[in-house]
Design a protein around this motif. Structure first.
Motif, PDB file in Angstrom:
ATOM      1  N   GLY A 307       2.385  -0.836   7.966  1.00 16.23           N
ATOM      2  CA  GLY A 307       2.330   0.625   8.044  1.00 16.23           C
ATOM      3  C   GLY A 307       1.224   1.164   8.938  1.00 16.23           C
ATOM      4  O   GLY A 307       1.405   2.160   9.645  1.00 16.23           O
ATOM      5  N   GLY A 308       0.062   0.504   8.926  1.00 10.74           N
ATOM      6  CA  GLY A 308      -1.041   0.966   9.766  1.00 10.74           C
ATOM      7  C   GLY A 308      -0.688   0.813  11.236  1.00 10.74           C
ATOM      8  O   GLY A 308      -0.891   1.714  12.053  1.00 10.74           O
ATOM      9  N   MET A 309      -0.113  -0.351  11.561  1.00  4.04           N
ATOM     10  CA  MET A 309       0.259  -0.613  12.950  1.00  4.04           C
ATOM     11  C   MET A 309       1.352   0.358  13.411  1.00  4.04           C
ATOM     12  O   MET A 309       1.339   0.826  14.548  1.00  4.04           O
ATOM     13  CB  MET A 309       0.726  -2.064  13.085  1.00  4.04           C
ATOM     14  CG  MET A 309       0.866  -2.552  14.494  1.00  4.04           C
ATOM     15  SD  MET A 309      -0.689  -2.564  15.457  1.00  4.04           S
ATOM     16  CE  MET A 309      -1.498  -4.060  14.869  1.00  4.04           C
ATOM     17  N   ALA A 310       2.289   0.670  12.524  1.00  8.09           N
ATOM     18  CA  ALA A 310       3.369   1.585  12.895  1.00  8.09           C
ATOM     19  C   ALA A 310       2.791   2.931  13.317  1.00  8.09           C
ATOM     20  O   ALA A 310       3.150   3.494  14.366  1.00  8.09           O
ATOM     21  CB  ALA A 310       4.337   1.758  11.728  1.00  8.09           C
ATOM     22  N   VAL A 311       1.859   3.439  12.519  1.00  9.26           N
ATOM     23  CA  VAL A 311       1.251   4.732  12.841  1.00  9.26           C
ATOM     24  C   VAL A 311       0.477   4.636  14.153  1.00  9.26           C
ATOM     25  O   VAL A 311       0.550   5.517  15.012  1.00  9.26           O
ATOM     26  CB  VAL A 311       0.345   5.199  11.680  1.00  9.26           C
ATOM     27  CG1 VAL A 311      -0.561   6.341  12.112  1.00  9.26           C
ATOM     28  CG2 VAL A 311       1.205   5.594  10.485  1.00  9.26           C
ATOM     29  N   ARG A 312      -0.245   3.551  14.317  1.00  8.58           N
ATOM     30  CA  ARG A 312      -1.011   3.360  15.559  1.00  8.58           C
ATOM     31  C   ARG A 312      -0.093   3.390  16.769  1.00  8.58           C
ATOM     32  O   ARG A 312      -0.388   4.043  17.768  1.00  8.58           O
ATOM     33  CB  ARG A 312      -1.743   2.022  15.507  1.00  8.58           C
ATOM     34  CG  ARG A 312      -2.059   1.442  16.880  1.00  8.58           C
ATOM     35  CD  ARG A 312      -3.034   0.338  16.775  1.00  8.58           C
ATOM     36  NE  ARG A 312      -3.314  -0.303  18.037  1.00  8.58           N
ATOM     37  CZ  ARG A 312      -3.938   0.264  19.062  1.00  8.58           C
ATOM     38  NH1 ARG A 312      -4.282   1.540  19.001  1.00  8.58           N
ATOM     39  NH2 ARG A 312      -4.215  -0.420  20.150  1.00  8.58           N
ATOM     40  N   ASN A 313       1.017   2.658  16.695  1.00  9.13           N
ATOM     41  CA  ASN A 313       1.921   2.585  17.844  1.00  9.13           C
ATOM     42  C   ASN A 313       2.477   3.963  18.190  1.00  9.13           C
ATOM     43  O   ASN A 313       2.525   4.352  19.355  1.00  9.13           O
ATOM     44  CB  ASN A 313       3.082   1.627  17.549  1.00  9.13           C
ATOM     45  CG  ASN A 313       2.621   0.182  17.404  1.00  9.13           C
ATOM     46  OD1 ASN A 313       1.425  -0.092  17.420  1.00  9.13           O
ATOM     47  ND2 ASN A 313       3.565  -0.730  17.253  1.00  9.13           N
ATOM     48  N   ILE A 314       2.901   4.681  17.149  1.00  8.43           N
ATOM     49  CA  ILE A 314       3.479   6.013  17.381  1.00  8.43           C
ATOM     50  C   ILE A 314       2.412   6.939  17.977  1.00  8.43           C
ATOM     51  O   ILE A 314       2.684   7.738  18.875  1.00  8.43           O
ATOM     52  CB  ILE A 314       4.058   6.581  16.066  1.00  8.43           C
ATOM     53  CG1 ILE A 314       5.228   5.695  15.588  1.00  8.43           C
ATOM     54  CG2 ILE A 314       4.516   8.024  16.239  1.00  8.43           C
ATOM     55  CD1 ILE A 314       5.664   5.932  14.139  1.00  8.43           C
ATOM     56  N   VAL A 668       9.714  -1.926  -9.998  1.00  5.32           N
ATOM     57  CA  VAL A 668      10.102  -2.965  -9.026  1.00  5.32           C
ATOM     58  C   VAL A 668       9.210  -3.002  -7.780  1.00  5.32           C
ATOM     59  O   VAL A 668       9.332  -3.911  -6.957  1.00  5.32           O
ATOM     60  CB  VAL A 668      11.591  -2.823  -8.595  1.00  5.32           C
ATOM     61  CG1 VAL A 668      12.512  -2.998  -9.805  1.00  5.32           C
ATOM     62  CG2 VAL A 668      11.861  -1.496  -7.902  1.00  5.32           C
ATOM     63  N   THR A 669       8.306  -2.008  -7.614  1.00  6.92           N
ATOM     64  CA  THR A 669       7.438  -2.022  -6.431  1.00  6.92           C
ATOM     65  C   THR A 669       6.337  -3.071  -6.619  1.00  6.92           C
ATOM     66  O   THR A 669       6.077  -3.510  -7.734  1.00  6.92           O
ATOM     67  CB  THR A 669       6.815  -0.630  -6.177  1.00  6.92           C
ATOM     68  OG1 THR A 669       6.128  -0.213  -7.364  1.00  6.92           O
ATOM     69  CG2 THR A 669       7.894   0.388  -5.830  1.00  6.92           C
ATOM     70  N   SER A 670       5.694  -3.466  -5.504  1.00  7.62           N
ATOM     71  CA  SER A 670       4.730  -4.557  -5.600  1.00  7.62           C
ATOM     72  C   SER A 670       3.309  -4.084  -5.302  1.00  7.62           C
ATOM     73  O   SER A 670       3.107  -3.014  -4.740  1.00  7.62           O
ATOM     74  CB  SER A 670       5.105  -5.688  -4.636  1.00  7.62           C
ATOM     75  OG  SER A 670       4.503  -5.486  -3.379  1.00  7.62           O
ATOM     76  N   GLN A 671       2.357  -4.912  -5.692  1.00  4.32           N
ATOM     77  CA  GLN A 671       0.943  -4.586  -5.429  1.00  4.32           C
ATOM     78  C   GLN A 671       0.455  -5.170  -4.112  1.00  4.32           C
ATOM     79  O   GLN A 671      -0.746  -5.158  -3.834  1.00  4.32           O
ATOM     80  CB  GLN A 671       0.060  -5.089  -6.569  1.00  4.32           C
ATOM     81  CG  GLN A 671       0.312  -4.383  -7.886  1.00  4.32           C
ATOM     82  CD  GLN A 671      -0.597  -4.892  -8.996  1.00  4.32           C
ATOM     83  OE1 GLN A 671      -1.782  -4.584  -9.037  1.00  4.32           O
ATOM     84  NE2 GLN A 671      -0.041  -5.688  -9.894  1.00  4.32           N
ATOM     85  N   ARG A 672       1.372  -5.699  -3.297  1.00  2.72           N
ATOM     86  CA  ARG A 672       0.925  -6.199  -1.989  1.00  2.72           C
ATOM     87  C   ARG A 672       0.424  -5.038  -1.146  1.00  2.72           C
ATOM     88  O   ARG A 672       0.911  -3.919  -1.261  1.00  2.72           O
ATOM     89  CB  ARG A 672       2.097  -6.876  -1.279  1.00  2.72           C
ATOM     90  CG  ARG A 672       2.470  -8.183  -1.914  1.00  2.72           C
ATOM     91  CD  ARG A 672       3.165  -9.022  -0.843  1.00  2.72           C
ATOM     92  NE  ARG A 672       3.950 -10.039  -1.485  1.00  2.72           N
ATOM     93  CZ  ARG A 672       5.248  -9.900  -1.765  1.00  2.72           C
ATOM     94  NH1 ARG A 672       5.888  -8.798  -1.424  1.00  2.72           N
ATOM     95  NH2 ARG A 672       5.887 -10.868  -2.360  1.00  2.72           N
ATOM     96  N   LEU A 673      -0.506  -5.327  -0.269  1.00  3.14           N
ATOM     97  CA  LEU A 673      -1.184  -4.256   0.466  1.00  3.14           C
ATOM     98  C   LEU A 673      -0.779  -4.219   1.938  1.00  3.14           C
ATOM     99  O   LEU A 673      -0.275  -5.193   2.493  1.00  3.14           O
ATOM    100  CB  LEU A 673      -2.698  -4.429   0.330  1.00  3.14           C
ATOM    101  CG  LEU A 673      -3.216  -4.376  -1.120  1.00  3.14           C
ATOM    102  CD1 LEU A 673      -4.716  -4.635  -1.158  1.00  3.14           C
ATOM    103  CD2 LEU A 673      -2.873  -3.048  -1.791  1.00  3.14           C
ATOM    104  N   THR A 674      -1.045  -3.078   2.540  1.00  2.00           N
ATOM    105  CA  THR A 674      -0.722  -2.857   3.949  1.00  2.00           C
ATOM    106  C   THR A 674      -1.685  -3.609   4.880  1.00  2.00           C
ATOM    107  O   THR A 674      -2.767  -4.015   4.464  1.00  2.00           O
ATOM    108  CB  THR A 674      -0.827  -1.362   4.265  1.00  2.00           C
ATOM    109  OG1 THR A 674      -2.082  -0.879   3.748  1.00  2.00           O
ATOM    110  CG2 THR A 674       0.303  -0.589   3.604  1.00  2.00           C
ATOM    111  N   ASP A 675      -1.303  -3.703   6.136  1.00  5.64           N
ATOM    112  CA  ASP A 675      -2.121  -4.381   7.149  1.00  5.64           C
ATOM    113  C   ASP A 675      -3.483  -3.746   7.344  1.00  5.64           C
ATOM    114  O   ASP A 675      -4.459  -4.405   7.700  1.00  5.64           O
ATOM    115  CB  ASP A 675      -1.359  -4.411   8.494  1.00  5.64           C
ATOM    116  CG  ASP A 675      -0.947  -3.025   8.983  1.00  5.64           C
ATOM    117  OD1 ASP A 675      -0.904  -2.064   8.173  1.00  5.64           O
ATOM    118  OD2 ASP A 675      -0.639  -2.890  10.180  1.00  5.64           O
ATOM    119  N   MET A 676      -3.565  -2.445   7.138  1.00 10.28           N
ATOM    120  CA  MET A 676      -4.839  -1.728   7.288  1.00 10.28           C
ATOM    121  C   MET A 676      -5.021  -0.822   6.080  1.00 10.28           C
ATOM    122  O   MET A 676      -4.052  -0.367   5.496  1.00 10.28           O
ATOM    123  CB  MET A 676      -4.797  -0.808   8.513  1.00 10.28           C
ATOM    124  CG  MET A 676      -4.565  -1.504   9.802  1.00 10.28           C
ATOM    125  SD  MET A 676      -4.378  -0.268  11.124  1.00 10.28           S
ATOM    126  CE  MET A 676      -3.470  -1.264  12.297  1.00 10.28           C
TER     127      MET A 676
END
Ligand SMILES: Nc1nc2c(c(=O)[nH]1)N[C@H]1C(S)=C(S)[C@@H](COP(=O)(O)OP(=O)(O)OC[C@H]3O[C@@H](n4cnc5c(=O)[nH]c(N)nc54)[C@H](O)[C@@H]3O)O[C@H]1N2
Ligand SMILES: Nc1nc2c(c(=O)[nH]1)N[C@H]1C(S)=C(S)[C@@H](COP(=O)(O)OP(=O)(O)OC[C@H]3O[C@@H](n4cnc5c(=O)[nH]c(N)nc54)[C@H](O)[C@@H]3O)O[C@H]1N2
Ligand code: SF4
Ligand SMILES: [Mo]
Length: 692
Positions: A307-314, A668-676
């Motif tokens: 998600g962090g990278m997606a925002v950065r790219n846009i 059903v959602t997970s506790q894994r975290l975003t790239d940033m």
């Protein structure tokens, strides 16, 4: 009979931060309306907040302090006095702090966005106490960080310019539900000939009303942005002068973008190469013609692993085409950093004990962290949680674990609330808090540029108290005698914005209170002549700061944790991607208990594509069970073409106890975290669906 109109502010976590007029007759609030004079509110409130009096005078408002008499989670309480409540809490906190104050954790988010009832006196209290810090990541830190690496700060296009755009990309947002006043301006732009394009896996209310809808797979936006860069560069739809003067790393970006031809992007995103080409050309040519191309990017793009990278790219796109030159061009994710907030004065981090090493707990992994034992790496086991402005048992990911954590017999839990929410059910002590109509506050915003004042309109019901007062009283009981603990809300409000900053030199609390709102002094086109607040002062296509954090310094694509392409083994068991964006009539989990609004939403629903439904013998109206290894919940199937095959959508965030199975999408959602930014990955989930 006395009647008056009080100037107030909508306190909710919404970019619009509307100016409200509260009509009061004989001490009773009879109506709440949008301020017709306030430029972005323009006399309009959304449906939810138009019903504010229904929420305020709700029969279920908490009126008195209570203590738990049943089992944790059962929700059985008995009325006690404020004196007993404060004595119990301060006694328990002193006891824990004597061993290790870091075992105490505040848990709060944006139930109110007010700078006072949000985090002022509360943080003074927790700083002085030496409690653990809470990393407030649950909504926006992934995107916020990606944006900051690229642009330098959360500053962007002024919504008051949007009506002059000729092209608007509504990217990962559903403004009809969650940014209504931007949508009103986008509609005006459309009437003047603008094209609106929605980029969203779901045919949301908004996507339905745009001229074009690009329904990519969730979590693939970073690839789409790379494809747009590829075409802009290959077809020379660039503003070379802007790139040369105001950007960093174009040559490296060019090489990276070359790896992303439209066909590869199309395969990654599950769309056609024609859609990639068409979008890039329309975006590039609009700027070439000297017209405004605006991107309203929203938080829907960043609730996935990359998600962090997606925002950065846009965020790189407007610097390539020079779209920033136009006041109605550029991009807006959030403008919160335009406000020179004086957090140090309000929150007093200097009160934190000098000899204590702070410990930070991430609110997005509260399930795991409440269940963790003491280790040298983690620090002490969490022994007390003080919840305010948030409803973690409903909104935090992997709810099964969150509920297990809050059910711990050896955890002392205090909840400050308006209502007995899913989280309140787990409280040892439950305290009644005031609403926006009953307390004073001062607000910044993240979707417009006005400082806002909220005046109390009515007396608190029962024995409800503002958050600020509750923490003031607790500070007294703890024996904290620094003068800042006896400051009034008015005195704190005077310190909210930094007058040394040229954007707020005119800030004066007593005039703001009377006027209701006052615009910051900000430029109409923030980056028309560069001036980015990155380390280089440029829009950073190449970011050394990212490299230092172990991230790719160039735009790249990070696939989701859970998708058919990235995790085929998991997809063999759980073949459907699930997203759970907000329902129009709720605000996160707020308003779910307001009867008229819940009636409009009906019951929890799950949108399914007709092919996926047929394969499971499911028809509209069937009760379905949605599950994966983490948990399950049920909803009523809504079969149709709002979703693409392979995707299901469960609009959220329901109170668990108001759903027929007492569960919601966060099972059903997970506790894994975003790239940033250590953010949650609410929209990075695979599930299976069956008839219940
Ligand atoms: N009515 C209402 N308004 C709200 C809220 C609410 O609960 N209800 N919540 C408030 C809060 S706290 C926030 S953070 C904002 C949230 O509002 P937004 O910032 O608009 O974000 P979301 O609603 O999470 O998602 C917006 C859209 O993104 C889509 N989406 C999901 N995954 C992806 C993806 O991977 N890529 C793309 N391109 N799109 C995707 C969803 O289908 C949805 O239509 O709204 C605020 N306003
Ligand atoms: N599955 C799924 N989960 C999500 C999301 C999603 O899209 N899908 N969205 C996520 C996002 S973006 C966010 S921001 C979070 C939001 O999560 P939260 O910030 O927890 O927001 P709410 O659920 O609205 O809960 C806020 C609570 O604060 C209370 N409150 C309001 N004002 C006051 C006050 O003045 N004093 C006190 N003491 N209490 C007050 C309200 O009554 C309400 O119960 O949820 C996240 N969870
Ligand atoms: S929730 Fe948003 S749109 Fe609705 S009144 Fe509040 S600020 Fe305005
Ligand atoms: Mo949010």
């Amino acid at each position: 009979m006395s009647s008056s109109v009080v100037r107030a502010v909508c306190p909710h976590d919404c970019p619009d931060t509307c100016a409200m007029h509260v009509s009061v007759e004989d001490g009773v609030a009879t109506a709440v309306r949008g301020d017709p004079e306030h430029p972005t509110t323009a006399g309009v409130l959304c449906t939810k907040v138009s019903r504010y009096t229904e929420r305020t005078y709700h029969a279920d408002r908490l009126l008195y302090p209570q203590k738990r008499v049943g089992k944790k989670g059962e929700g059985k309480f008995e009325r006690i006095s404020w004196d007993e409540a404060l004595q119990t809490i301060s006694g328990k906190l002193k006891q824990i702090a004597a061993r290790n104050s870091l075992a105490i954790l505040p848990y709060s988010y944006a139930g109110t966005m007010g700078l006072l009832q949000g985090d002022s006196m509360s943080m003074r209290f927790f700083h002085k106490l030496g409690a653990s810090f809470l990393d407030r990541t649950i909504c926006a830190t992934a995107g916020g960080n990606g944006y900051k690496y690229t642009i330098g700060a959360r500053i962007g296009t002024d919504i008051e310019q949007a009506q002059d755009a000729k092209l608007i990309l509504i990217w990962g947002g559903n403004p009809i539900a969650s940014n209504l006043h931007f949508w009103m301006r986008a509609q005006e732009a459309k009437r003047k000939g603008a094209r609106l394009i929605a980029i969203d896996p779901y045919r949301s209310l908004t996507a339905e009303k745009c001229q074009q809808h690009i329904a990519l797979l969730p979590g693939t936006d970073a690839a789409l942005a790379l494809g747009l860069m590829h075409v802009l560069i290959a077809e020379d739809l660039l503003d070379h002068d802007y790139i040369q003067q105001y950007t960093l790393g174009f040559e490296q970006l060019k090489q990276r973008a070359a790896e992303w031809p439209p066909q590869r992007v199309a395969e990654t995103c599950g769309i056609s190469a024609g859609e990639v080409l068409g979008l890039a050309r329309e975006y590039g040519l609009t700027a070439r013609r000297g017209e405004a191309a605006m991107i309203r990017m929203n938080y829907g793009v960043q609730r996935v692993r990359g998600g962090g990278m997606a925002v950065r790219n846009i965020a790189c796109l407007p610097a390539l085409t020079g779209a920033w030159r136009h006041a109605a061009g550029g991009v807006q994710l959030s403008v919160s950093d335009a406000f020179p907030k004086n957090a140090a004065a309000l929150q007093r981090p200097d009160l934190f004990p000098a000899d204590l090493t702070p410990r930070t707990i991430n609110m997005s992994t509260i399930g795991d962290d409440l269940l963790r034992d003491a280790t040298s790496e983690f620090g002490p086991k969490v022994e007390a949680v003080i919840v305010y402005n948030s409803n973690p048992v409903a909104v935090a990911p992997e709810s099964v674990k969150v509920a297990q954590g809050f059910a711990r017999e050896d955890l002392f839990t205090v909840v400050l609330e308006h209502f007995q929410t899913d989280s309140a059910d787990y409280a040892d002590i439950l305290l009644p808090a005031t609403t926006q109509l009953e307390h004073l506050d001062i607000h910044s915003a993240y979707g417009h540029h006005y400082m806002m004042a909220n005046n109390p309109a009515i007396a608190p019901p029962g024995e409800a108290q503002p958050n600020t007062e509750i923490f003031r009283l607790l500070a007294q009981r703890m024996g904290y005698d620094e003068p800042c603990f006896s400051e009034s809300d008015d005195e704190m409000a005077q310190q909210a914005f930094n007058k040394n900053d040229e954007r707020a030199v005119h800030f004066d609390w007593s005039s703001l209170k009377k006027a209701g709102w006052s615009k910051l002094r900000v430029a109409a086109a923030p980056f028309a002549q560069g001036g980015f607040s990155t380390p280089s002062g440029k829009c950073e296509f190449y970011s050394a700061a990212m490299q230092a954090q172990g991230l790719d310094p160039l735009p790249t694509y990070i696939p989701p944790y859970e998708s058919v392409a990235s995790n085929p083994q998991l997809a063999a068991r759980y073949p459907l991607a699930m997203i759970s964006p907000p329902a129009r009539n709720f605000l996160n989990s707020s308003f779910v208990n307001v009867q008229s609004l819940r009636a409009t939403e009906g019951e929890p629903q799950l949108d399914l594509h007709s092919a996926d439904a047929a394969a499971r013998q499911i028809v509209s109206g069937d009760r379905v069970r949605i599950y994966n290894d983490r948990g399950s919940f049920t909803a009523l199937a809504r079969v149709g073409d709002k979703v693409r095959p392979g995707l299901v959508v469960g609009l959220s965030v329901w109170w668990k106890k108001l759903a027929s199975d007492c569960k919601n999408a966060n099972e059903v959602t997970s506790q894994r975290l975003t790239d940033m930014g250590r953010g949650p990955t609410f929209y990075d989930v695979l599930v299976q669906v069956e008839k219940a």
